[in-house]
Design a protein around this motif. Structure first.
Motif, short mmCIF file in Angstrom:
data_model
loop_
_atom_site.label_atom_id
_atom_site.label_comp_id
_atom_site.label_asym_id
_atom_site.label_seq_id
_atom_site.Cartn_x
_atom_site.Cartn_y
_atom_site.Cartn_z
N PHE B 39 0.81 -1.21 0.00
CA PHE B 39 0.00 0.00 0.00
C PHE B 39 0.84 1.27 0.00
N LYS B 40 2.10 1.17 0.46
CA LYS B 40 2.96 2.35 0.48
C LYS B 40 3.82 2.46 -0.77
N SER B 41 3.77 1.48 -1.66
CA SER B 41 4.55 1.54 -2.88
C SER B 41 4.12 2.72 -3.74
N LYS B 42 5.14 3.38 -4.34
CA LYS B 42 4.84 4.59 -5.13
C LYS B 42 4.56 4.26 -6.60
N ILE B 91 -8.78 -9.84 -6.73
CA ILE B 91 -8.92 -8.71 -7.65
C ILE B 91 -8.35 -7.47 -6.96
N SER B 92 -7.49 -6.73 -7.67
CA SER B 92 -6.97 -5.48 -7.11
C SER B 92 -7.27 -4.34 -8.04
N ILE B 93 -7.44 -3.18 -7.46
CA ILE B 93 -7.65 -1.98 -8.25
C ILE B 93 -6.55 -0.98 -7.90
N LEU B 94 -5.88 -0.47 -8.94
CA LEU B 94 -4.78 0.46 -8.73
C LEU B 94 -4.99 1.72 -9.57
N VAL B 95 -4.72 2.85 -8.96
CA VAL B 95 -4.79 4.13 -9.66
C VAL B 95 -3.37 4.61 -9.83
N GLU B 96 -2.89 4.58 -11.09
CA GLU B 96 -1.46 4.75 -11.36
C GLU B 96 -0.91 6.09 -10.82
N ALA B 97 -1.67 7.17 -10.97
CA ALA B 97 -1.13 8.49 -10.61
C ALA B 97 -1.39 8.90 -9.16
N ASN B 98 -2.05 8.07 -8.39
CA ASN B 98 -2.22 8.40 -6.98
C ASN B 98 -0.89 8.26 -6.25
N SER B 100 -0.10 6.74 -3.61
CA SER B 100 0.06 5.30 -3.38
C SER B 100 -0.96 4.60 -4.29
N PRO B 101 -0.48 4.01 -5.38
CA PRO B 101 -1.42 3.54 -6.41
C PRO B 101 -2.40 2.46 -5.95
N LEU B 102 -1.95 1.53 -5.11
CA LEU B 102 -2.85 0.43 -4.73
C LEU B 102 -4.02 0.97 -3.91
N ALA B 103 -5.23 0.81 -4.42
CA ALA B 103 -6.40 1.35 -3.73
C ALA B 103 -7.11 0.28 -2.93
N ALA B 104 -7.27 -0.88 -3.51
CA ALA B 104 -8.02 -1.93 -2.81
C ALA B 104 -7.66 -3.29 -3.38
N GLU B 105 -7.66 -4.27 -2.49
CA GLU B 105 -7.46 -5.64 -2.91
C GLU B 105 -8.56 -6.49 -2.32
N PHE B 106 -9.15 -7.35 -3.15
CA PHE B 106 -10.23 -8.22 -2.69
C PHE B 106 -9.77 -9.66 -2.84
N THR B 118 -16.61 -0.74 -6.13
CA THR B 118 -16.41 0.19 -5.04
C THR B 118 -16.27 1.61 -5.61
N ARG B 119 -15.97 2.55 -4.74
CA ARG B 119 -15.78 3.94 -5.19
C ARG B 119 -14.43 4.41 -4.68
N LEU B 120 -13.67 5.06 -5.58
CA LEU B 120 -12.30 5.42 -5.24
C LEU B 120 -12.05 6.92 -5.37
N LYS B 121 -10.96 7.36 -4.72
CA LYS B 121 -10.50 8.73 -4.89
C LYS B 121 -9.40 8.74 -5.94
N MET B 122 -9.42 9.75 -6.78
CA MET B 122 -8.36 9.92 -7.77
C MET B 122 -7.85 11.35 -7.70
N GLY B 123 -6.54 11.51 -7.51
CA GLY B 123 -5.95 12.83 -7.38
C GLY B 123 -5.98 13.61 -8.68
N LYS B 124 -5.75 12.90 -9.78
CA LYS B 124 -5.75 13.55 -11.10
C LYS B 124 -6.01 12.48 -12.15
N THR B 125 -6.07 12.94 -13.42
CA THR B 125 -6.28 12.02 -14.54
C THR B 125 -5.24 10.91 -14.50
N SER B 126 -5.69 9.68 -14.67
CA SER B 126 -4.76 8.57 -14.50
C SER B 126 -5.31 7.31 -15.16
N ASN B 127 -4.38 6.39 -15.43
CA ASN B 127 -4.80 5.04 -15.78
C ASN B 127 -5.25 4.31 -14.53
N VAL B 128 -6.35 3.59 -14.66
CA VAL B 128 -6.81 2.72 -13.58
C VAL B 128 -6.57 1.29 -14.04
#
Lengths: 102, 154
Positions: B39-42, B91-98, B100-106, B118-128
């Motif tokens: 979760f702390k990986s950049k 299943i994991s969902i990652l937001v590349e430009a956040n 900390s990209p890893l948002a959730a793992e199921f 689910t619903r996620l926060k995104m800091g800016k335009t990014s690949n999900v």
């Protein structure tokens, strides 16, 4: 914290869809309050869903999950199943909800 | 056990006991489950490596990643992952430009269908990225979400 998780579970054939809403601020640790002080991280880290006492889903969340998190998942089951959700945040507080599949 | 570590242990147990009284003690297996490193990986590939031990993934048409093309509010971006791949373990969902990209793992138990929403926060335009682990292999699907207002500010 009794009412902090709202859940609904509905069976369509043998597919059960569980939807849950948890009340939680999910602070990222990056936002500042109006005095310019950082609001520390405060978020749900783990979510466990049990169906009739058996763990079906184990989730790990980061601060990137939105405030008042929403979660939906599906499993093979039937009406009457007991679904239980347990969320634990980074302060160790536990939020639980349960419902019966309709 | 020497005196120092004995005292140290007494102190620690004492602290834990008082935490338990305050209702702050955690169920151990749940606490251990949270993967701090992932979760702390950049970088999103680092997060996947920390999570699954490898970041070699195959693009898969069998993963449907539903997310808006344009998110007006980055604080609440609905994301749904669906897959018919057999034997889905996670299943994991990652937001590349956040940050900390890893948002959730199921992690899925037996009987789960390949579906997570689910619903996620995104800091800016990014690949999900949606990463699905099925039959021990990693598959991914990617979608760009444009964000008009970021979700990480105050």
């Amino acid at each position: 914290m009794a009412n902090s998780v709202r859940m609904r579970a509905k069976a369509t054939g043998n597919v059960v869809e569980v939807k849950a809403l948890v009340q939680h601020p999910m602070d990222t640790g990056q936002a500042k309050d109006k005095n310019g002080n950082l609001i520390p991280e405060y978020f749900i880290q783990t979510v466990e869903a049990k169906v009739n006492g058996t763990t079906m889903l184990n989730a790990q969340w980061s601060v990137a999950v939105s405030k008042n998190p929403y979660l939906a998942f599906q499993y093979t089951g039937q009406k009457g199943d007991k679904v239980e959700l347990t969320c634990v945040d980074n302060k160790g507080e536990t939020f639980t909800g349960k419902t019966s599949v309709r | 056990m020497n005196r120092r570590s004995f005292l140290h242990n007494v102190f620690r147990t004492g602290t834990l006991a008082s935490l338990a009284v305050a209702g702050l003690a955690l169920p151990k297996q749940l606490l251990a489950a949270w993967n701090q490193k992932a979760f702390k990986s950049k970088q999103y590939t680092d997060a996947i490596s920390e999570l699954y031990g490898s970041s070699s993934m195959e693009e898969s048409d069998n993963i449907i990643l539903k997310a808006p093309d344009i998110a007006e509010n980055g604080a609440v971006v609905p994301v749904t992952v669906e897959s018919e791949l057999p034997n889905i373990e996670s299943i994991s969902i990652l937001v590349e430009a956040n940050p900390s990209p890893l948002a959730a793992e199921f992690n899925f138990g037996a009987g789960m269908r390949g579906y997570a929403s689910t619903r996620l926060k995104m800091g800016k335009t990014s690949n999900v990225h949606a990463v699905v682990k099925a039959d021990g292999k990693l598959y991914q699907a990617t979608k760009e979400v444009k964000v008009t207002i970021g979700g990480c500010g105050g």
